[in-house]
Design a protein around this motif. Structure first.
Motif: not given
Ligand SMILES: Nc1ncnc2c1ncn2[C@@H]1O[C@H](COP(=O)(O)OP(=O)(O)OP(=O)(O)O)[C@@H](O)[C@H]1O
Length: 301
Positions: A20, A23-24, A26, A284, A287
């Motif tokens: 995850e 994918e973002r 980071h 989420d 973040e």
């Protein structure tokens, strides 16, 4: 964000999280706790630029020390050292829940065979004896008779590690063949499941079945309170359903008891049991957490 994952083994849980985060886009620093030394006086170079670290250590002792170092370096870590310290120890966990007024099974702690026997007799049979440190239901005993109690206490006192000489005795909760796990971020439920089994240890039993649990108002309230009681963070809150509606408050509707809050929570089983994107919701939250902590740091500077 630049996120550190403190780990000793990459299990499916960590893979879900790493995928995850990747994918973002980071930046990820994987910190193998077995290869990292922590200097008391200087921040290790590879950790210096991290916005946040997620503690995924398997061994409690490493988790407890590493979180302490990260906090000393001024690097935000989830979960915090305070939370880890309370959750890693069943005695501290129970005391924190009780102090916060969260319904939790009646529990007594004793340090000798004799006083442990008294505690067991005061609960009657069956009751439960648990190690103060440990998970996955290991070395837990349901005690059905005085003979069984004596034998188990004798074994623990004679053969056990010193931690097993702290006797944690608990009432047996007549739950309906299942317990409940709610994964929550700072008290806000992400997903929940029930774990059912014929075995009394429903969470780790072989062949335990899982199903979605949608927390009702009361469960949400208890999850929030239990999370606060241990200092918040990403937590696995374990509840059992109980038929005990207090006689003094017949309208109180109390249906749950919280037996434990876990701090390095596994979520692969949850991910399989519910439709929610568990790893996505965790990221989420990470973040938000990293952004909030960095804002705080700027204000302080
Ligand atoms: N007092 C109790 N009465 C009845 N059943 C209990 C009691 N305490 C625990 N259990 C059952 O045993 C399971 C494991 O208990 P507990 O969570 O305390 O152990 P653990 O080793 O810490 O597990 P985990 O890996 O979830 O942290 C519970 O999910 C529940 O099904």
């Amino acid at each position: 964000m630049n996120v550190g994952i403190l780990y000793s083994r990459i299990r499916k849980d960590e893979k879900l999280l790493l995928n995850e985060l990747r994918e973002r886009d980071h930046e990820i620093e994987k910190i193998d706790v077995r290869k990292q030394a922590f200097d008391i006086g200087a921040v290790p170079e590879e950790l210096a630029d991290l916005d946040i670290v997620v503690d995924r250590c398997l061994a409690t002792s490493r988790s407890l020390y590493a979180t302490q170092f990260l906090e000393a370096y001024g690097i935000p870590v989830v979960n915090s050292h305070e939370t880890a310290e309370i959750c890693a120890d069943k005695v501290k966990n129970s005391l924190a829940l009780e102090e916060a007024g969260v319904p939790t099974p009646a529990t007594k702690v004793a340090f000798t065979k004799e006083t442990a026997m008294d505690a067991i007799e005061s609960f009657g049979y069956p009751c439960v004896l648990k190690p103060v440190v440990g998970s996955w239901g290991r070395l837990m005993a349901k005690i059905d008779s005085p003979d069984a109690a004596e034998a188990i206490l004798e074994h623990k006192a004679t053969l056990g590690h010193y931690e097993h000489k702290v006797f944690y005795v608990q009432e047996f909760v007549e739950k309906p063949g299942r317990d409940i796990r709610v994964l929550a971020a700072d008290g806000e439920p992400i997903a929940g499941m029930v774990r059912s089994s014929d075995h009394w240890i429903t969470n780790a039993a072989k062949g335990a079945e899982t199903d979605v649990f949608e927390p009702d108002g009361e469960a949400r309230e208890l999850v929030a309170q239990a999370s606060d009681a241990v200092g918040g963070g990403l937590l696995g809150i374990d509840l059992m359903e109980t038929a005990d509606i207090p006689e003094s408050e017949p309208e109180s509707g109390q249906r749950y008891t919280v037996h434990e809050v876990n701090h390095t929570v596994e979520f692969k089983a949850l991910d399989g049991a519910v439709d929610t994107d568990v790893a996505g919701t965790v990221v989420d939250w990470l973040e938000e957490k990293a952004a909030a902590t960095n804002d705080d740091l700027e204000v302080t500077a």
